[in-house]
Design a protein around this motif. Structure first.
Motif, PDB file in Angstrom:
ATOM      1  N   LEU A  10      38.333  41.871  42.683  1.00 50.50           N
ATOM      2  CA  LEU A  10      38.656  40.597  43.321  1.00 50.50           C
ATOM      3  C   LEU A  10      40.048  40.151  42.893  1.00 50.50           C
ATOM      4  N   CYS A  11      40.965  39.981  43.840  1.00 47.94           N
ATOM      5  CA  CYS A  11      42.359  39.720  43.479  1.00 47.94           C
ATOM      6  C   CYS A  11      43.019  38.754  44.450  1.00 47.94           C
ATOM      7  N   GLY A  12      44.231  38.334  44.104  1.00 45.16           N
ATOM      8  CA  GLY A  12      44.982  37.390  44.928  1.00 45.16           C
ATOM      9  C   GLY A  12      44.704  35.971  44.485  1.00 45.16           C
ATOM     10  N   GLY A  13      44.116  35.175  45.383  1.00 45.28           N
ATOM     11  CA  GLY A  13      43.733  33.816  45.036  1.00 45.28           C
ATOM     12  C   GLY A  13      44.737  32.766  45.490  1.00 45.28           C
ATOM     13  N   VAL A  14      44.345  31.507  45.293  1.00 43.28           N
ATOM     14  CA  VAL A  14      45.145  30.388  45.808  1.00 43.28           C
ATOM     15  C   VAL A  14      46.068  29.777  44.753  1.00 43.28           C
ATOM     16  N   SER A  15      46.037  30.276  43.536  1.00 45.02           N
ATOM     17  CA  SER A  15      46.871  29.695  42.485  1.00 45.02           C
ATOM     18  C   SER A  15      48.292  30.226  42.573  1.00 45.02           C
ATOM     19  N   CYS A  16      49.173  29.622  41.796  1.00 45.79           N
ATOM     20  CA  CYS A  16      50.575  30.049  41.794  1.00 45.79           C
ATOM     21  C   CYS A  16      50.762  31.388  41.089  1.00 45.79           C
ATOM     22  N   GLU A  17      49.698  31.929  40.510  1.00 52.68           N
ATOM     23  CA  GLU A  17      49.758  33.235  39.852  1.00 52.68           C
ATOM     24  C   GLU A  17      49.205  34.339  40.748  1.00 52.68           C
ATOM     25  N   HIS A  18      49.244  34.106  42.051  1.00 61.73           N
ATOM     26  CA  HIS A  18      48.723  35.027  43.050  1.00 61.73           C
ATOM     27  C   HIS A  18      49.314  36.436  42.890  1.00 61.73           C
ATOM     28  N   GLU A  19      50.646  36.502  42.831  1.00 56.97           N
ATOM     29  CA  GLU A  19      51.301  37.806  42.762  1.00 56.97           C
ATOM     30  C   GLU A  19      50.975  38.550  41.471  1.00 56.97           C
ATOM     31  N   VAL A  20      50.848  37.822  40.366  1.00 55.67           N
ATOM     32  CA  VAL A  20      50.484  38.452  39.088  1.00 55.67           C
ATOM     33  C   VAL A  20      49.112  39.095  39.202  1.00 55.67           C
ATOM     34  N   SER A  21      48.205  38.427  39.905  1.00 59.26           N
ATOM     35  CA  SER A  21      46.858  38.955  40.097  1.00 59.26           C
ATOM     36  C   SER A  21      46.872  40.284  40.843  1.00 59.26           C
ATOM     37  N   LEU A  22      47.726  40.401  41.853  1.00 55.51           N
ATOM     38  CA  LEU A  22      47.781  41.638  42.624  1.00 55.51           C
ATOM     39  C   LEU A  22      48.256  42.809  41.772  1.00 55.51           C
ATOM     40  N   VAL A  23      49.216  42.556  40.913  1.00 48.40           N
ATOM     41  CA  VAL A  23      49.696  43.608  40.017  1.00 48.40           C
ATOM     42  C   VAL A  23      48.575  44.026  39.062  1.00 48.40           C
ATOM     43  N   SER A  24      47.831  43.045  38.531  1.00 44.72           N
ATOM     44  CA  SER A  24      46.716  43.355  37.636  1.00 44.72           C
ATOM     45  C   SER A  24      45.648  44.167  38.362  1.00 44.72           C
ATOM     46  N   ALA A  25      45.382  43.829  39.610  1.00 48.35           N
ATOM     47  CA  ALA A  25      44.383  44.560  40.384  1.00 48.35           C
ATOM     48  C   ALA A  25      44.802  46.010  40.595  1.00 48.35           C
ATOM     49  N   GLN A  26      46.087  46.211  40.829  1.00 49.24           N
ATOM     50  CA  GLN A  26      46.588  47.578  40.960  1.00 49.24           C
ATOM     51  C   GLN A  26      46.318  48.376  39.681  1.00 49.24           C
ATOM     52  N   ASN A  27      46.543  47.747  38.538  1.00 51.01           N
ATOM     53  CA  ASN A  27      46.316  48.423  37.263  1.00 51.01           C
ATOM     54  C   ASN A  27      44.834  48.738  37.054  1.00 51.01           C
ATOM     55  N   VAL A  28      43.956  47.804  37.442  1.00 49.96           N
ATOM     56  CA  VAL A  28      42.518  48.026  37.289  1.00 49.96           C
ATOM     57  C   VAL A  28      42.063  49.193  38.150  1.00 49.96           C
ATOM     58  N   ILE A  29      42.460  49.194  39.419  1.00 53.33           N
ATOM     59  CA  ILE A  29      42.036  50.254  40.329  1.00 53.33           C
ATOM     60  C   ILE A  29      42.545  51.612  39.856  1.00 53.33           C
ATOM     61  N   THR A  30      43.776  51.644  39.373  1.00 54.31           N
ATOM     62  CA  THR A  30      44.349  52.903  38.882  1.00 54.31           C
ATOM     63  C   THR A  30      43.596  53.415  37.657  1.00 54.31           C
ATOM     64  N   SER A  31      43.075  52.493  36.841  1.00 58.26           N
ATOM     65  CA  SER A  31      42.408  52.875  35.590  1.00 58.26           C
ATOM     66  C   SER A  31      40.951  53.279  35.788  1.00 58.26           C
ATOM     67  N   LEU A  32      40.366  52.948  36.926  1.00 59.52           N
ATOM     68  CA  LEU A  32      38.962  53.294  37.154  1.00 59.52           C
ATOM     69  C   LEU A  32      38.809  54.812  37.332  1.00 59.52           C
ATOM     70  N   ASP A  33      37.827  55.375  36.661  1.00 60.82           N
ATOM     71  CA  ASP A  33      37.555  56.809  36.764  1.00 60.82           C
ATOM     72  C   ASP A  33      36.958  57.093  38.143  1.00 60.82           C
ATOM     73  N   PRO A  34      37.672  57.831  39.004  1.00 60.87           N
ATOM     74  CA  PRO A  34      37.174  58.081  40.366  1.00 60.87           C
ATOM     75  C   PRO A  34      35.884  58.891  40.397  1.00 60.87           C
ATOM     76  N   ALA A  35      35.572  59.568  39.305  1.00 63.34           N
ATOM     77  CA  ALA A  35      34.329  60.338  39.256  1.00 63.34           C
ATOM     78  C   ALA A  35      33.116  59.439  39.044  1.00 63.34           C
ATOM     79  N   LYS A  36      33.356  58.219  38.525  1.00 59.90           N
ATOM     80  CA  LYS A  36      32.248  57.317  38.214  1.00 59.90           C
ATOM     81  C   LYS A  36      32.224  56.058  39.082  1.00 59.90           C
ATOM     82  N   TYR A  37      33.404  55.625  39.550  1.00 60.67           N
ATOM     83  CA  TYR A  37      33.490  54.325  40.211  1.00 60.67           C
ATOM     84  C   TYR A  37      34.112  54.433  41.600  1.00 60.67           C
ATOM     85  N   GLU A  38      33.637  53.600  42.500  1.00 62.50           N
ATOM     86  CA  GLU A  38      34.201  53.480  43.833  1.00 62.50           C
ATOM     87  C   GLU A  38      34.731  52.055  43.997  1.00 62.50           C
TER      88      GLU A  38
END
Length: 226
Positions: A10-38
């Protein structure tokens, strides 16, 4: 049927930290093990509408391109209700929202109401952790040392005495909104003029702000081993 755990990021949002959230989401998705998580990317735009987007799209685009791109990038989850989750099964939600309406217990309460497991602190912990004023008071009352601070309110802005704050806590002073993260409107003021400017800036983002003394110490980060 896949045995992978479906993770709603869950990323983005209505706060002024919207863009920071998107960068964090990119890092989370990249770190997820594709063999275990979708991963299932759930994007909240700045108007508060929820969308599902392909995780690959979130990874391929930088924050600005995702926000200003064509509407084909984001497919609304629902055209009637802005907070409808995807119909497909989600095993757990990973909130990567920054700031108000993300870290303050509101989303956590919504997920609990929907009976969807989620990563991170519960409603109370999120709310207390987000409000720096309440957090510091709880820590102080529990006997845990905290930096000296003053809480200022926009309704009493005309009563604020910047020089009095300096006389009480010295320079430099840190000034920040009480209910934002650590990336927006946080100032280190080294002069009276900078203190005044920092207070004005913090009040642009919150009706309650903190002024804290400077404590020189070490910054320690914890990370999992490679």
């Amino acid at each position: 049927m896949s045995d992978k755990i479906r993770v709603g990021v869950l990323c983005g949002g209505v706060s002024c930290e919207h863009e920071v959230s998107l960068v964090s989401a990119q890092n989370v998705i990249t770190s997820l093990d594709p063999a275990k998580y979708e991963p299932v990317a759930i994007f909240i735009d700045k108007q508060g509408h929820w969308h599902t987007i392909a995780p690959q799209l979130l990874l391929a685009q930088n924050s600005q391109e995702l926000l200003t791109g064509s509407s084909k990038m984001c497919v609304p989850v629902s055209t009637k209700a802005p907070v409808t989750l995807p119909e497909s099964r989600l095993d757990v939600v990973f909130p990567v929202l920054h700031g108000p309406y993300g870290e303050d217990g509101t989303v956590q309460g919504f997920l609990k109401l929907a009976r969807i497991p989620f990563v991170g602190a519960d409603v109370c912990g999120s709310a207390v952790g987000m409000d720096k004023d309440i957090q510091k008071r709880i820590l102080r009352d529990a006997g845990i040392p905290v930096a000296r601070f003053r809480t200022l309110y926009a309704a009493h802005r005309h009563l604020v005495d910047p020089q009095g704050l300096i006389d009480q806590m010295g320079l430099p002073l840190f000034v920040k909104p009480a209910n934002l993260g650590s990336s927006v409107a946080v100032s280190k003021a080294k002069t009276l003029e900078e203190v005044v400017q920092a207070i004005d800036k913090a009040f642009e983002y919150d009706k309650k702000i903190l002024v804290e003394e400077c404590v020189v110490g070490r910054e320690i980060e914890c990370d999992q081993p490679a």
